[in-house]
Design a protein around this motif. Structure first.
Motif, PDB file in Angstrom:
ATOM      1  N   PHE A  70      35.416  67.561  62.896  1.00 24.52           N
ATOM      2  CA  PHE A  70      36.084  68.669  63.796  1.00 24.52           C
ATOM      3  C   PHE A  70      37.248  68.611  64.544  1.00 24.52           C
ATOM      4  N   GLU A  71      37.368  67.062  65.451  1.00 20.78           N
ATOM      5  CA  GLU A  71      39.004  66.836  65.531  1.00 20.78           C
ATOM      6  C   GLU A  71      39.436  67.176  64.970  1.00 20.78           C
ATOM      7  N   ALA A  72      39.386  66.457  63.484  1.00 22.23           N
ATOM      8  CA  ALA A  72      41.003  66.590  62.696  1.00 22.23           C
ATOM      9  C   ALA A  72      41.214  68.476  62.261  1.00 22.23           C
ATOM     10  N   ALA A  73      39.635  69.278  62.349  1.00 18.98           N
ATOM     11  CA  ALA A  73      40.100  70.598  61.772  1.00 18.98           C
ATOM     12  C   ALA A  73      40.856  71.464  62.791  1.00 18.98           C
ATOM     13  N   ARG A  74      40.081  71.029  64.643  1.00 16.65           N
ATOM     14  CA  ARG A  74      40.648  71.559  65.528  1.00 16.65           C
ATOM     15  C   ARG A  74      42.433  71.122  65.418  1.00 16.65           C
ATOM     16  N   ALA A  75      42.736  70.167  65.087  1.00 10.49           N
ATOM     17  CA  ALA A  75      43.760  69.448  65.760  1.00 10.49           C
ATOM     18  C   ALA A  75      44.881  70.472  64.379  1.00 10.49           C
ATOM     19  N   ILE A  76      44.093  70.719  62.996  1.00 11.29           N
ATOM     20  CA  ILE A  76      45.200  71.099  62.070  1.00 11.29           C
ATOM     21  C   ILE A  76      44.975  72.560  62.485  1.00 11.29           C
ATOM     22  N   THR A  77      44.440  73.515  62.668  1.00  4.57           N
ATOM     23  CA  THR A  77      44.285  74.394  63.538  1.00  4.57           C
ATOM     24  C   THR A  77      45.601  74.699  64.664  1.00  4.57           C
ATOM     25  N   GLU A  78      45.748  73.584  65.109  1.00  4.75           N
ATOM     26  CA  GLU A  78      46.744  74.153  66.777  1.00  4.75           C
ATOM     27  C   GLU A  78      47.465  73.822  66.252  1.00  4.75           C
ATOM     28  N   LEU A  79      48.089  73.147  64.892  1.00  5.34           N
ATOM     29  CA  LEU A  79      49.580  72.183  65.003  1.00  5.34           C
ATOM     30  C   LEU A  79      50.548  74.354  65.049  1.00  5.34           C
ATOM     31  N   SER A  80      51.505  73.372  65.735  1.00  3.99           N
ATOM     32  CA  SER A  80      52.620  74.434  66.123  1.00  3.99           C
ATOM     33  C   SER A  80      53.472  75.224  64.505  1.00  3.99           C
ATOM     34  N   GLY A  81      53.297  76.683  63.828  1.00  4.38           N
ATOM     35  CA  GLY A  81      52.956  76.823  62.888  1.00  4.38           C
ATOM     36  C   GLY A  81      52.550  76.011  62.158  1.00  4.38           C
ATOM     37  N   VAL A  82      51.635  76.640  62.254  1.00  5.41           N
ATOM     38  CA  VAL A  82      50.995  75.976  60.681  1.00  5.41           C
ATOM     39  C   VAL A  82      50.602  76.929  59.569  1.00  5.41           C
ATOM     40  N   THR A  83      51.101  76.539  58.712  1.00  9.90           N
ATOM     41  CA  THR A  83      51.000  77.926  57.316  1.00  9.90           C
ATOM     42  C   THR A  83      49.652  78.168  57.053  1.00  9.90           C
ATOM     43  N   SER A  84      49.554  78.761  56.394  1.00 13.86           N
ATOM     44  CA  SER A  84      48.516  78.794  55.193  1.00 13.86           C
ATOM     45  C   SER A  84      47.783  78.159  54.235  1.00 13.86           C
ATOM     46  N   ARG A  85      48.491  77.231  54.262  1.00 12.78           N
ATOM     47  CA  ARG A  85      48.142  76.022  53.286  1.00 12.78           C
ATOM     48  C   ARG A  85      47.607  74.852  53.917  1.00 12.78           C
ATOM     49  N   GLU A  86      48.456  75.237  55.056  1.00 12.68           N
ATOM     50  CA  GLU A  86      47.739  74.318  55.556  1.00 12.68           C
ATOM     51  C   GLU A  86      45.847  74.248  56.005  1.00 12.68           C
ATOM     52  N   LEU A  87      46.429  75.257  56.849  1.00 12.37           N
ATOM     53  CA  LEU A  87      44.794  76.186  58.022  1.00 12.37           C
ATOM     54  C   LEU A  87      43.958  75.911  56.755  1.00 12.37           C
ATOM     55  N   THR A  88      43.689  75.794  55.083  1.00 13.32           N
ATOM     56  CA  THR A  88      43.115  75.719  53.967  1.00 13.32           C
ATOM     57  C   THR A  88      41.905  74.668  54.172  1.00 13.32           C
ATOM     58  N   PRO A  89      42.365  73.498  54.160  1.00  9.76           N
ATOM     59  CA  PRO A  89      41.141  72.584  54.329  1.00  9.76           C
ATOM     60  C   PRO A  89      40.514  73.113  55.425  1.00  9.76           C
ATOM     61  N   ALA A  90      41.109  73.629  56.431  1.00 13.40           N
ATOM     62  CA  ALA A  90      40.319  72.562  58.017  1.00 13.40           C
ATOM     63  C   ALA A  90      39.567  73.862  57.989  1.00 13.40           C
ATOM     64  N   ILE A  91      40.012  75.190  57.359  1.00 15.54           N
ATOM     65  CA  ILE A  91      39.104  76.383  57.832  1.00 15.54           C
ATOM     66  C   ILE A  91      38.023  75.763  56.784  1.00 15.54           C
ATOM     67  N   THR A  92      38.164  75.280  55.873  1.00 14.45           N
ATOM     68  CA  THR A  92      36.757  75.721  54.983  1.00 14.45           C
ATOM     69  C   THR A  92      35.667  74.177  55.022  1.00 14.45           C
ATOM     70  N   VAL A  93      36.119  73.452  56.410  1.00 14.92           N
ATOM     71  CA  VAL A  93      34.928  72.367  56.803  1.00 14.92           C
ATOM     72  C   VAL A  93      34.631  73.374  58.177  1.00 14.92           C
ATOM     73  N   LEU A  94      35.081  74.809  58.622  1.00 13.57           N
ATOM     74  CA  LEU A  94      34.728  75.297  59.982  1.00 13.57           C
ATOM     75  C   LEU A  94      34.040  75.863  59.251  1.00 13.57           C
ATOM     76  N   GLN A  95      34.615  76.414  58.179  1.00 16.06           N
ATOM     77  CA  GLN A  95      33.023  77.093  57.559  1.00 16.06           C
ATOM     78  C   GLN A  95      32.125  76.589  57.187  1.00 16.06           C
ATOM     79  N   LEU A  96      31.917  75.767  56.830  1.00 17.07           N
ATOM     80  CA  LEU A  96      30.764  74.450  56.248  1.00 17.07           C
ATOM     81  C   LEU A  96      29.604  74.783  57.856  1.00 17.07           C
ATOM     82  N   PHE A  97      30.670  73.958  58.645  1.00 11.70           N
ATOM     83  CA  PHE A  97      29.837  73.928  60.276  1.00 11.70           C
ATOM     84  C   PHE A  97      28.980  75.469  60.645  1.00 11.70           C
ATOM     85  N   LEU A  98      29.841  76.131  60.280  1.00 10.98           N
ATOM     86  CA  LEU A  98      28.707  77.670  61.111  1.00 10.98           C
ATOM     87  C   LEU A  98      27.776  77.801  60.425  1.00 10.98           C
ATOM     88  N   SER A  99      27.107  77.028  59.132  1.00 13.74           N
ATOM     89  CA  SER A  99      25.857  77.613  58.692  1.00 13.74           C
ATOM     90  C   SER A  99      25.276  75.720  59.392  1.00 13.74           C
TER      91      SER A  99
END
Lengths: 887, 177
Positions: free
Chosen positions: A273-302
């Motif tokens: 989670f810490e890593a996913a959050r760090a990625i989402t908070e990178l300045s000027g994060v690109t959607s390619r960088e976001l994708t893996p982080a969003i995927t793990v967060l999505q797993l956490f949702l359930s």
């Protein structure tokens, strides 16, 4: 030790209150503390007494200075005992008493002895206690032991020393910084928490040295960090390094990103989670960088764990504000969270969905939200209301369901902030979505029928007074307003009277009936209410009794006060009661920032009830009134547009002049607002000499001089030009201020008879194509676009060369054409490579124009633009292209 | 964000919201009244939730609160707004399980008060001045219990090895889940 407690309270045991501390009293316990002085210490009894003392402290009881000192000295005696339990309790007690410096000395030697004892438990605890109560002189004495403790093989001792180091760094940073080598060694420890504490301390020691932190991160990210907590720390330090280095290495692969990504596969959820959050908070994060982080967060949702779901949805919620598209994949998971038992999670899910939702899902979402609103706290409700407001502005066609939703929740229970958020939202929707006006006003009327907040009532009444008369059937609001006069407190009554008067002034058919109502208000118990009613009746009542035309009266009563309130206040303070009546015209109108310009800025800043309602229109209205009052301009026809004021002088010069360009179909009028900032001067016969040699299509038709311009009281002079009808002629004009200057005696305020002619060079002004464009938004761009004849469409492509950024280019183009961006498309997401902007406006001659402009930027910052224009007249479409090509 | 994860307070309240044991590590609540008001606010706001099987979480007044209830005891750990929720939850779980071990699974207000010394020592071993000291329940419990070994006190029937055995059993159970 539980035994004696129970025994003591045995008789109370059967009762409801079964606490072993039942009936405990500070005085009695302090008495009991005398056992600490016994020559033969009863360790168990002493522990019990300390527990009681700690219990008292924990319950919020405080000891007086004397009591605390007494207890402290008694406790120090207990170091004689060898009992380990008692010793631990003594440590706790000393920490809780936080002794003063002179008291500390007494326990120092005992604690230092414990620090070097053979029992690890003593050592660890003695270190923590000693560091808690120590000062810098003492610290230098024990420094040697602390350094040893940091590299001690017992992890508990090492951790105790390291954590103490973190605390001491705040107060004694110089000393702690000397431990750097030992701390470095401890980072390599095999014990998980030692590593964590060592890393925290090492980073804090080096935090001001960017290079050192960067090196630390570089070496540690290669592996060897085992503890999840330490891993979390490292992720934080890594993102810090990324943040600081990103400024110089914008292009290419982000350093350390691989490390962050690898942490997404860590076995501990905390690290993932810490890593996913760090990625989402990178300045000027690109959607390619976001994708893996969003995927793990999505797993956490359930996940079955609420904490994980909460953490994930909270992060996604933040991402949705900047990258809504990246989150849409999780929409299904988030929708199931709306019914989550945990209301915080549900609220976050709703607001995230509102950010990512599309037009088709709005109705379904609203239904779900309605069910859920009743059982969440106000603070959550405000969040939801704000999310709905922005959604409604995004999808104006859905205003009906959202307006209904807002009015429903307005009727329910809620605090002031919540109600204000709803009312503000309704007002904004009324303002931005014309179709929503009538229902919106109706909902507000219903609300004030039963509103407990005076502030909201008066604000709504004011708003009603401005908007109500312009609706198709103003009479239906009267009942609501007059009810306020009957039922409310004085403040609300007074503002209801003003609102009634506004209706009376603006809607002639209602006037007689309003007067009946106003006359009843003359018998009100409150001064202000009576005064207002009297004023309105006398000014509006008999034809022009106070003087001036009907227009003047309305302007006097309801027009915007054209002097800043601050200035008015100062003038009133300075006014000395005398025979000369106070003259509002003598109040200086200039404030540091131009009030007109401020109001005119059609930004979203001035939203809510606090802002002057429909700011832009009132300013235009004011200009229109001003111009139509000058007979010379009456033949020019209807005013098409007034531009915002443009300064022609540097700030803080002798004369401050700004110009407002008024565009008519076949004429242009320059309104020069002049202010004389020299107290010793009176200017007369002020005119502006305009040289239009660089504006061939314009010819001057008349000049309206300003007769006199006293100190600090602005005045206007006008120059009018004729130009070919309906043609967006452009040109450059140079300006020269001409006047007769007269000396003024500051003491008497009298001016000399004789004046001297003088002139003052002003800056040039230009008429540009954008001046012929009126910023008018459309609520549904797509519909409007499709309804426009495609035959009138003109498309062309432009290479714009190298530009700094896409966002800057977009705003430059918007400025050139002077049109209103629609659907929030003026905002360019960070780092995007392409963008489409939708613009709408009305061109001179009342021709509707829509523009769809797409931008693309490549690696070398070359910007290309594709401009598609549709308008009611193909020639205008061509013209827009010309404007852009020239601009 | 860039600094060490920090805990703002650890609270153990009873079923009426009264204090059993509390520990504050920051000055966010400077006075006793402010502390009590905070406790009352989180107690009432979480009262109706079911935090008995899994730790629950809430955001209150700009703080993250993770909480878990057992019998008539309410455990709370508060962290800052931008803290990693899972770290706070780990601290709570450590505290919760350690108390369970120390009270030999007989966790209720009465036994907590009767063994208040153990609870206070337990708090002392989990967080020091806001910094997480230890999160592993069995380690925390053994540190606290190690002190009372010679004392032959309330843990008398249970030796440290027994305590560790219970801890291992706990661990095994959680792994099997």
């Amino acid at each position: 030790m539980a035994q004696p407690f129970v025994k003591k309270d045995d008789d109370l045991d059967e009762e409801e209150e079964y606490s072993p501390f039942y009936g405990i009293e500070k005085g009695a316990v302090l008495q009991e503390a005398r056992v600490f002085h016994d020559p033969q210490l009863d360790a168990r009894r002493c522990s019990q007494v300390i527990t009681k003392l700690l219990y008292l402290l924990n319950q919020g009881e405080t000891f007086t200075k004397v009591e605390a000192t007494e207890v402290f000295f008694a406790v120090t005696k207990l170091f004689q005992s060898k009992d380990t339990v008692l010793r631990r309790m003594v440590y706790l007690m000393i920490k809780d008493l936080s002794p003063s410096a002179d008291e500390v000395i007494i326990v120092t030697s005992s604690l230092m002895k414990d620090m070097n004892s053979k029992t690890d438990m003593y050592r660890a605890n003695a270190i923590r206690v000693l560091c808690r109560i120590t000062d810098s002189t003492l610290l230098t004495q024990i420094e040697r032991y602390l350094k040893q403790a940091i590299v001690d093989k017992n992890p508990v001792v090492a951790s105790a020393a390291l954590v103490s180091g973190v605390h001491l760094l705040q107060t004694n940073s110089e000393i702690v910084k000397r431990w750097s080598n030992e701390v470095q060694e401890a980072v390599q420890s095999r014990a998980a928490l030692v590593q964590f504490h060592a890393l925290a301390l090492l980073h804090q020691i080096r935090q001001n040295d960017r290079l050192a932190v960067s090196k630390l991160v570089t070496s540690l990210t290669k592996g060897s960090v085992r503890s999840p907590l330490a891993q979390c720390l490292l992720i934080r330090y890594t993102s810090q390094v990324i943040r600081e280095s990103s400024t110089n290495t914008q292009a290419g692969e982000r350093p350390f990103f691989d490390y962050l990504e690898s942490c997404l596969r860590h076995k501990s959820e905390m690290v993932v989670f810490e890593a996913a959050r760090a990625i989402t908070e990178l300045s000027g994060v690109t959607s390619r960088e976001l994708t893996p982080a969003i995927t793990v967060l999505q797993l956490f949702l359930s996940s079955s764990k609420p904490v994980l779901r909460f953490a994930a949805i909270r992060t996604l919620n933040k991402v949705a504000s900047t990258h809504p598209l990246a989150v849409t994949n999780c929409n299904i998971d988030m929708e199931s969270l709306i019914s989550d038992q945990n209301r915080s999670i549900a609220t976050l899910a709703i607001t995230t969905l509102l950010k990512t939702g599309n037009e088709s899902s709005v109705d379904r979402l609203m239904k779900q939200i309605t069910n859920f609103m009743s059982d969440i706290a106000d603070e959550f409700k405000i969040v939801v209301v704000e999310a709905i407001r922005s959604l409604c502005l995004k999808f104006p066609l859905k205003y009906r369901s959202m307006m209904n939703f807002l009015s429903n929740i307005l009727r329910e229970e809620g605090g002031f902030d919540y109600k204000k958020a709803i009312v503000d939202s309704i007002v904004i929707l009324i303002r931005d979505i014309p179709d929503a006006k009538e229902i919106g006003l109706f909902h507000l009327c219903e609300f004030i029928e039963d509103c407990e907040f005076t502030y909201l009532s008066t604000q709504i009444l004011h708003f009603l007074g401005n908007e109500g008369p312009k609706t198709s059937d103003p009479s239906k609001y009267i009942r609501y307003i007059y009810n306020r006069v009957i039922l409310e407190n004085a403040t609300v009554r007074a503002s209801a009277v003003s609102t009634l008067a506004k209706f009376g002034a603006m809607v002639d058919s209602l006037k007689p009936r309003i007067f009946v109502l106003l006359r009843r208000c003359l018998f009100d118990s409150d001064d202000e209410v009576r005064d207002r009613a009297t004023l309105y009746l006398n000014t509006l009542g008999t034809d022009a009794s106070v003087g001036g035309t009907d227009e003047d009266v309305k302007d006097f009563l309801f027009g915007p006060l054209d002097v800043p309130l601050v200035n008015l206040e100062t003038s009133l303070r300075n006014y000395e009661a005398s025979d000369i009546p106070f003259d509002i015209n003598l109040v200086p109108k200039e404030v540091k920032s131009q009030p007109l310009a401020e109001k005119k800025a059609p930004g979203k800043k001035a939203i809510g009830l606090g802002a002057p309602p429909s700011g832009p229109t009132t300013v235009v209205d004011a200009y229109e009134k001003l111009l139509s009052s000058i007979s010379e301009f009456s033949s020019f026809g209807k005013l098409f547009k007034s531009c915002s004021p443009m300064e022609l002088t540097e700030p803080e010069t002798e004369y401050a002049v700004n110009v407002v360009k008024h565009i008519f179909d076949g004429h242009v009028v320059f309104q020069y607002n002049c202010t004389n900032t020299i107290p010793e001067q009176l200017l007369e016969k002020v005119t502006v000499f305009v040289d239009a040699s660089e504006a061939e299509e314009f010819s001057e038709v008349l000049t309206k001089p300003l007769r006199s311009l006293p100190y600090d009281s602005p005045g206007q002079t006008f120059v009018a030009f004729e130009k070919p009808e309906g043609v967006p002629a452009i040109g450059k004009f140079s300006n020269l201020l001409k006047f007769v200057v007269k000396e003024v005696d500051p003491a008497t305020g009298e001016a000399d008879e004789e004046g001297v002619e003088d002139e003052y060079q002003l800056e040039d002004l230009e008429i540009v194509a954008a001046d012929y464009m009126l910023k008018v938004g459309v609520s549904n761009f797509k519909n409007a676009w499709e309804n426009m004849d495609p035959d009138n469409e003109r498309i062309d492509e432009y290479g714009l060369g190298v530009k700094e950024s896409l966002a800057e280019t977009v705003s430059a183009v918007i400025d050139i054409v002077g049109m209103q961006p629609c659907e929030g498309t003026e905002v360019v997401p960070n780092n995007s490579r392409s963008h489409t902007c939708l613009l709408s406006g009305i061109f001179i001659g009342n021709v509707k124009v829509l523009v769809r402009v797409s931008f693309g930027i490549d690696g070398s910052k070359q910007v290309a633009m594709k401009l598609a224009v549709r308008s009611e007249d193909p020639e205008i479409s061509e013209k827009i292209h010309e404007i852009v090509a020239e601009g | 964000m860039d600094c060490c994860p920090s805990i703002k307070n650890v609270l153990l309240l009873d079923s009426e919201g009264k204090r059993v044991a509390v520990k504050y590590y920051t000055d966010d609540w400077p006075t006793l009244a402010a502390k009590l008001a905070y406790e009352k606010s989180i107690f009432t706001k979480t009262l109706k939730t079911n935090a008995r099987t899994e730790a629950e979480i809430a955001m209150l007044d700009g703080y993250i609160v993770v909480y878990k209830f057992i019998q008539d005891l309410h455990f709370f750990v508060t962290g800052g707004d931008d803290e990693n929720e899972l770290i706070i939850a780990t601290v709570l779980q450590g505290f919760f399980d350690a108390v369970g071990l120390l009270l030999r699974n007989n966790v209720d207000k009465r036994s907590a008060l009767e063994n208040l010394d153990l609870i206070l020592l337990c708090l002392d071993e989990i967080v020091d001045g806001g910094i997480v000291l230890e999160t592993e329940a069995s380690v925390i419990a053994s540190k606290v219990a190690a002190n009372s070994l010679d004392g032959a006190t309330s843990l008398s029937e249970q030796t440290i090895s027994q305590a560790l055995a219970t801890a291992r059993e706990h661990l095994a159970r959680s792994l099997l889940k």
